[in-house]
Enzyme design. Structure first.
Site, mmCIF file in Angstrom:
data_model
loop_
_atom_site.group_PDB
_atom_site.id
_atom_site.type_symbol
_atom_site.label_atom_id
_atom_site.label_comp_id
_atom_site.label_asym_id
_atom_site.label_seq_id
_atom_site.Cartn_x
_atom_site.Cartn_y
_atom_site.Cartn_z
ATOM 1 N N LYS A 161 36.246 42.347 34.089
ATOM 2 C CA LYS A 161 37.254 42.000 35.105
ATOM 3 C C LYS A 161 36.592 41.199 36.226
ATOM 4 O O LYS A 161 35.362 41.181 36.347
ATOM 5 C CB LYS A 161 37.886 43.284 35.658
ATOM 6 C CG LYS A 161 36.902 44.219 36.360
ATOM 7 C CD LYS A 161 37.512 45.588 36.636
ATOM 8 C CE LYS A 161 36.495 46.520 37.289
ATOM 9 N NZ LYS A 161 36.996 47.892 37.416
ATOM 10 N N TYR B 34 26.802 27.385 64.705
ATOM 11 C CA TYR B 34 27.977 27.733 65.520
ATOM 12 C C TYR B 34 27.661 28.869 66.483
ATOM 13 O O TYR B 34 27.057 29.871 66.105
ATOM 14 C CB TYR B 34 29.129 28.182 64.626
ATOM 15 C CG TYR B 34 29.750 27.079 63.809
ATOM 16 C CD1 TYR B 34 30.294 25.954 64.413
ATOM 17 C CD2 TYR B 34 29.803 27.188 62.426
ATOM 18 C CE1 TYR B 34 30.870 24.956 63.642
ATOM 19 C CE2 TYR B 34 30.375 26.194 61.654
ATOM 20 C CZ TYR B 34 30.908 25.078 62.277
ATOM 21 O OH TYR B 34 31.475 24.079 61.521
HETATM 22 C C1 LIG Z 1 35.947 48.681 36.920
HETATM 23 C C2 LIG Z 1 36.159 49.841 36.031
HETATM 24 C C3 LIG Z 1 35.110 50.331 35.229
HETATM 25 C C4 LIG Z 1 33.682 49.823 35.314
HETATM 26 O O1 LIG Z 1 33.027 50.419 36.418
HETATM 27 P P1 LIG Z 1 31.453 50.217 36.691
HETATM 28 O O2 LIG Z 1 31.168 51.190 37.761
HETATM 29 O O3 LIG Z 1 31.267 48.817 37.166
HETATM 30 O O4 LIG Z 1 30.751 50.499 35.426
HETATM 31 C C5 LIG Z 1 35.417 51.352 34.344
HETATM 32 N N1 LIG Z 1 36.668 51.875 34.268
HETATM 33 C C6 LIG Z 1 37.677 51.432 35.037
HETATM 34 C C7 LIG Z 1 39.022 52.052 34.921
HETATM 35 C C8 LIG Z 1 37.456 50.422 35.963
HETATM 36 O O5 LIG Z 1 38.457 50.005 36.740
#
Ligand SMILES: *Cc1c(COP(=O)(O)O)cnc(C)c1O
Length: 402
Positions: free
Chosen positions: A49, A279
């Protein structure tokens, strides 16, 4: 993602002001290390993701699948479509909630597998599939809330939930899952409670012959923390990218950071003492200095709160960043580094000689987590995939080694 080999005209050494290097050998290593923790029947889902946490979803997904991951996890429907459009055939779980009919239609069309979080949503989805007159059932995943208090149906009502979804036409339940809120904490109390709730739901479902064939609970932290949490699949995000969720979880496997962030010195200038920089003139030189400008800023993913705090690596040395970080550029104090030229390369995240700077370092300075630092690198910088380990500049490093 740009590939080093395919686009020589865009090779970073020649044209880019700044870029992100993605070390695919490190990614493969991490998948294999993490898979090595799992029993043979436990599959790995590569969580890609947010454009693979800023690393580039398609390339990361392809490499992870080649290296032993069997599933892909995304948060949204467009993220899943991006993977399918690139020709990826592996099962894809959409972990975010999907309520809109258009999204449901798209999921059926692209063979993306939704997370269902309550009976009403399942009913709407089933009705929609009836109207589409599709004879191919859609594979779905049921989510329980065991204590994360985000998505999911109450764990104590798992039997009613599964029983209801089972009798709906067009839906084929593949898995039951939940998500842990504190797997990265050294204190296991809450994680243990969530695990117990999940086990109770599983026991009750088994009793009623309603147990889905696949169960999963673990993110990276839980995968590293406790084999009892592995079940039939683990959902690995952060660990793929070579980072540890917490210092106390660094003992089980050796992970290699996949991302390095580099920029080029675009301008060098000598300034006298008393010169205000950037800045707001938050920084004023207290002696004559040689300053370097690099072409990377907060629009590229470097958090602005790192201004006047961060360091970068150049020719194997650590140097200070000075003045406010601007949208596209920032200034460095290069007084101590001899023989620099415009065009020389600076490492913001990664390793150079004896030094390394990690997303954990940045996260500590900006009061956030490494996940957010990685996700910041998703828009503007070209990503250069480095397939050949000989070209990878980073060695094994961990947040504590810097
Ligand atoms: C993002 C996510 C993961 C992965 O989590 P990590 O801590 O990056 O391994 C796993 N399960 C769900 C439901 C998530 O949203």
């Amino acid at each position: 993602m740009l590939s080093w080999d395919q686009t020589p005209e865009l090779a970073p050494m020649r044209c880019c002001r700044a870029w992100v290097e993605i070390n695919l050998a490190a990614l493969r290593h991490n998948v294999q290390q993490l898979k090595g923790l799992l029993p043979a029947h436990t599959q790995m889902m590569a969580v890609v993701k947010a454009d693979a946490y800023g690393h580039g979803a398609v390339t990361v997904a392809q490499t992870a699948l080649q290296s032993g991951a069997a599933w892909l996890g995304v948060a949204t429907v467009p993220e899943g479509i991006e993977l399918r459009s690139a020709g990826i055939q592996a099962p894809i779980l959409v972990m975010g909630a999907v309520n809109h009919a258009e999204e449901m239609r798209a999921m059926a069309h692209w063979r993306l597998q939704p997370t269902l979080v309550n009976p009403k949503q399942a009913l709407v989805f089933s009705d929609l599939l009836s109207r589409l007159a599709s004879d191919r059932p859609v594979t779905v995943h049921l989510k329980l809330d065991t204590g994360m208090t985000r998505l999911g149906f109450p764990w104590a009502e798992a039997v009613e939930f599964v029983r209801f979804v089972r009798q709906l036409p067009h839906l084929n339940i593949d898995s039951l899952y939940s998500h842990l809120a504190t797997a990265d904490s050294p204190d296991p109390t809450i994680m243990t409670q969530q695990h117990q709730r999940f086990r109770q739901a599983v026991t009750a479902l088994g009793h009623h012959h309603l147990l889905p064939s696949r169960l999963h609970l673990a993110n990276t932290a839980a995968t590293l923390a406790a084999p009892a949490l592995h079940y039939d699949m683990v959902r690995i995000g952060l660990g793929l990218y070579g980072l540890y969720p917490a210092p106390h979880l660094q003992t089980t496997v050796r992970l290699q950071p996949v991302m390095q962030v580099k920029a080029r010195i675009t301008h060098l200038k000598e300034v006298p003492a008393g010169t205000g920089v950037s800045y707001g003139h938050q920084y004023v030189t207290d002696r004559p200095m040689r300053l370097g400008v690099i072409g990377i800023g907060y629009a590229d993913g470097v958090p602005r709160p790192l201004s006047n705090q961060m360091e970068v690596l150049v020719k194997g040395q650590r140097v200070r960043q000075v003045g406010a970080i601007t949208m596209d550029q920032m200034m460095l104090d290069l007084t101590a580094v001899p023989n620099l030229q415009e065009g020389d390369v600076v490492t913001l995240l990664g390793r150079d000689g004896p030094h390394a700077i990690t997303p954990d370092d940045w996260a500590a300075m900006t009061n956030t987590i490494s996940w957010e630092i990685l996700c910041g690198f998703k828009h503007r910088l070209p990503r250069i995939a480095i397939a050949d380990p000989a070209m990878a500049l980073g060695g094994v490093s961990s947040p504590l080694e810097t």
